[in-house]
Enzyme design. Sequence first.
Site, mmCIF file in Angstrom:
data_model
loop_
_atom_site.group_PDB
_atom_site.id
_atom_site.type_symbol
_atom_site.label_atom_id
_atom_site.label_comp_id
_atom_site.label_asym_id
_atom_site.label_seq_id
_atom_site.Cartn_x
_atom_site.Cartn_y
_atom_site.Cartn_z
ATOM 1 N N GLU A 17 0.872 -1.183 0.000
ATOM 2 C CA GLU A 17 0.000 0.000 0.000
ATOM 3 C C GLU A 17 0.904 1.226 0.000
ATOM 4 O O GLU A 17 1.911 1.271 0.727
ATOM 5 C CB GLU A 17 -0.895 -0.003 1.238
ATOM 6 C CG GLU A 17 -1.711 1.274 1.426
ATOM 7 C CD GLU A 17 -2.464 1.313 2.753
ATOM 8 O OE1 GLU A 17 -2.663 2.425 3.277
ATOM 9 O OE2 GLU A 17 -2.844 0.240 3.262
ATOM 10 N N GLU A 40 -2.164 12.036 2.734
ATOM 11 C CA GLU A 40 -2.876 11.551 3.913
ATOM 12 C C GLU A 40 -2.617 12.485 5.087
ATOM 13 O O GLU A 40 -1.507 12.974 5.286
ATOM 14 C CB GLU A 40 -2.451 10.125 4.267
ATOM 15 C CG GLU A 40 -3.319 9.494 5.355
ATOM 16 C CD GLU A 40 -2.951 8.055 5.649
ATOM 17 O OE1 GLU A 40 -3.842 7.289 6.067
ATOM 18 O OE2 GLU A 40 -1.763 7.693 5.476
#
Length: 333
Positions: free
Chosen positions: A141, A146
Amino acid sequence: MLPRSFHSGLLVHLILVATASAVSAQHYRIKDVFIGQDFFNSWTWETFQDPTHGRVNYVDQATAIAKNLSYVLDNQFVMRADSSSIVDVKSRGRDSIRIKSNAAYDAALMVLDLAHMPEGCATWPAWWTLSAKGPWPVGGEIDIIEGVNLNSNNAATLHTSTATSTDCDVAANSNQGCGTKFSRDNSYGSNFNRQNGGWYVVQRDAAAGIKVWFWPRDDPSLPQSIRYGSSDIDVGPEWGMPEASFTFDNCNYGAHFDAHQVLFDLTFCGDWAGSTFLSSGCGVVSCDEYVDQNPEKFKDAYWTINSMRVYTPEGHNGRSHMRPFDLLHHLFN
């Protein structure tokens, strides 16, 4: 006929120039472009329970369109959270969006021209990639954008299955992964939005590793090929240092990262935004209660995407440039 010594000197010069060009820049060619309606046609709206335990209800595409949570305006693609409803305490949470590309990409360069990202207390938006094959965390991932709550510095993070030389392993440090906090305080949240956004670029392949660059909207150092969406891009020294750089000198890249699909989502509270909600200066009530009872606080919780372009390296799309020794063979034969 030219003297043999001239041939030899020219040969050495051509080898040096051609090799230097190959080393100093990596060439990519356009593969896919997503603008406006393309997101409706080529992405999937996911609706399952949030795996990060957020106070969110991901809705399908039809519901998102009906409730005006996903739409195209002036060729910009917009995804937003509900900002008008009190949330029933018995429900999954506030309506929001999670989309995933139908296509998966291995070695690639992705360019996101972003005008606005979700901001505010309790928010946890992300632009990220995930193994198409899985199951998670197998295949890896990559979190490119973020952050949570009132953050102003973006964080880029890798998550993998069992790692050999780092703590990217999801089983280590409570799944914190290998993370890098960006140096610029306008790379995330309200500061990012006040400048009308900017560009994020992620590069990933076995040789280059995984790198992330960020340029604010009016940054004069932004490469022109990115600003104008060129069909060919060369990644070279003029790009400057990336904000995040993960190399794999002592780790098997191929064992941890395969072809990835691309995701955008917006959740609330959950494992990260919820655990840091009170310490972020967001209030004295619980994060879940804040989400349920304050719809007006989420009017700025939306994505506005100008475009997303995906480029692949030479050799991955049937197009190749002449290699140094091919060039020499062509000249001298």
